[in-house]
Enzyme design. Structure first.
Site, PDB file in Angstrom:
ATOM      1  N   CYS A 164       0.815  -1.224   0.000  1.00 27.31           N
ATOM      2  CA  CYS A 164       0.000   0.000   0.000  1.00 27.31           C
ATOM      3  C   CYS A 164       0.844   1.268   0.000  1.00 27.31           C
ATOM      4  CB  CYS A 164      -0.940   0.008   1.196  1.00 27.31           C
ATOM      5  SG  CYS A 164      -2.045  -1.404   1.175  1.00 27.31           S
TER       6      CYS A 164
ATOM      7  N   HIS B 114      -3.816   7.020   0.974  1.00 24.93           N
ATOM      8  CA  HIS B 114      -4.007   5.711   0.340  1.00 24.93           C
ATOM      9  C   HIS B 114      -5.428   5.269   0.666  1.00 24.93           C
ATOM     10  CE1 HIS B 114      -4.130   1.505  -0.318  1.00 24.93           C
ATOM     11  NE2 HIS B 114      -4.010   1.188   0.965  1.00 24.93           N
TER      12      HIS B 114
ATOM     13  N   ASN C 228     -10.024  -0.764  -2.597  1.00 24.79           N
ATOM     14  CA  ASN C 228      -8.625  -0.516  -2.250  1.00 24.79           C
ATOM     15  C   ASN C 228      -7.760  -1.106  -3.370  1.00 24.79           C
ATOM     16  OD1 ASN C 228      -5.999  -0.872  -1.244  1.00 24.79           O
ATOM     17  ND2 ASN C 228      -6.706  -1.125   0.864  1.00 24.79           N
TER      18      ASN C 228
END
Ligand code: ACO
Length: 349
Positions: A114, A276, A306
């Protein structure tokens, strides 16, 4: 010393929209559960055979390069961040170099999940500052849909992730105060197994108390992947969601404040924070903790889920397209994820 500025940004998401209700055919879940816990309404899934992490990266890179007013042949370094590469090796950077017919430039793959994009632009920034390169392509791309457990067993993870790619071109600027002001990178390997895909790997259960890989007892071979691992569903990612949540809501604000302090700035100076897109609840918590207004934080996880290394460049590209980033704006990028690793980058657009 020159600073690096983002000269072009682009993104690509697959056409196939998968709603929360669409997932009901595979697992026991609900639109309500997913929206309440994550803020996600839908995500995109790549065409199973027609699209890969590298091809989506090429689509995003093509737009970013065009917007930077250059051609693929002008790129002098490639950094590609992903956790879902086309091949175990080589990395996606070389596949993109080949597909875009670039010169024989360096291609580096970043494996920081991430926070991969933050790590990648920080590396690019160092190369620009030293004068080594003039046009660096940084890509974040993921094809998660190819590697998730779509049975009820894997629902805590599979509902969260989506596919897509984003890219930027970094170039030097001599304009004082413009571009990347600073970047801040961190890691804490203590929780490496909390959010991880253990297999295929060479760990041979070395780091864990309870075995996570049933490899055969052959004297050689079978360490990467065995039939037993597949039979026992050990080839899927693992996440202890609540532990990730608790750590993320501490580290996100911390690393944003670190970037601001390093530049003598305050949260009120931020025009746009692009976190993020881990989970809308995490972003809302961070916004609340930093006392930011709604218009200071960009979220698009409701549409894409995501997308790990791709989430920041996709969001950056969308925000720019929507006119939410203007020249002179202070933009803060921040990420937290598997490793754990986390980081931030503060930019003057
Ligand atoms: N649909 C319906 N029920 C589900 C689902 C689902 N998709 N997934 C899990 N559940 C159930 C569980 O089985 C459990 O049921 P039980 O109480 O009967 O055992 C219950 O919901 C709660 O499970 P938890 O895993 O404790 O769920 P939690 O409430 O913590 O929510 C979530 C899970 C959304 C992942 C949450 O932990 C979270 O937000 N964690 C942060 C991690 C995160 O967002 N990661 C994103 C990727 S990592 C990154 O980018 C940094």
């Amino acid at each position: 010393m020159p600073q690096s500025r983002i000269a072009g940004v682009g993104h690509y998401v697959p056409k196939n929209v998968v709603s929360n209700n669409d997932l009901l055919q595979y697992m026991d879940t609900s639109d309500e559960w997913i929206q309440e816990r994550s803020g996600i309404k839908e995500r995109r899934y790549a065409d199973r055979t027609g699209e890969t992490t590298a091809t989506m990266g090429v689509e995003a890179a093509t737009i970013a390069i065009e917007r930077a007013g250059i051609t693929p042949q002008d790129i002098d370094f490639i950094i590609f961040a992903t956790l879902s590469p086309d091949y175990y090796f080589p990395g996606c950077g070389v596949l993109l170099q080949r597909a875009m017919k670039m010169k024989e430039v360096g291609a580096l793959d970043v494996r920081n999940q991430c926070s991969g994009f933050i790590y990648a632009i920080s590396i690019a920034d160092q190369f620009i500052k030293t004068g080594m390169y003039k046009n660096i392509l940084v890509v974040g791309s993921e094809k998660h849909s190819f590697g998730l457990d779509f049975s009820t067993r894997g629902r805590n993870i599979s509902v969260i992730f989506g596919d897509g790619a984003g890219a930027v071109v970094l170039q030097p600027t001599e304009k004082a105060g413009q571009g990347i002001l600073s970047s801040h990178l961190h890691s804490d390997g203590e929780s490496a197994e909390i959010l991880a895909m253990y297999n295929p790997g060479t760990h041979a259960n070395h780091w864990v108390k309870e075995k996570v890989a049933d490899f055969g007892d052959a004297e050689l071979g079978e360490m990467f992947m065995s039939h037993e691992m597949i039979d026992n569903a050990q080839n899927f990612p693992f996440m202890d969601g609540p532990v990730v949540f608790k750590k993320a809501i501490v580290k996100f604000p911390e690393v944003v404040m670190e970037a601001l302090k390093a530049n003598g700035l305050e949260t009120k100076d931020i025009n746009l924070l692009i976190p993020h897109q881990a989970n809308l609840r995490i972003s809302q918590f961070v916004q609340h903790k930093l006392h930011l207004r709604d218009d200071q934080v960009f979220n698009n996880i409701d549409k894409y889920g995501n997308t790990t290394a791709a989430s920041i460049p996709i969001a950056l590209s969308e925000a720019w397209e929507q006119g939410k980033i203007k020249e002179g704006d202070l933009v803060c990028l921040a990420a937290f994820g598997s490793g754990f690793t986390w980081g931030s980058a503060l930019l003057r657009w």
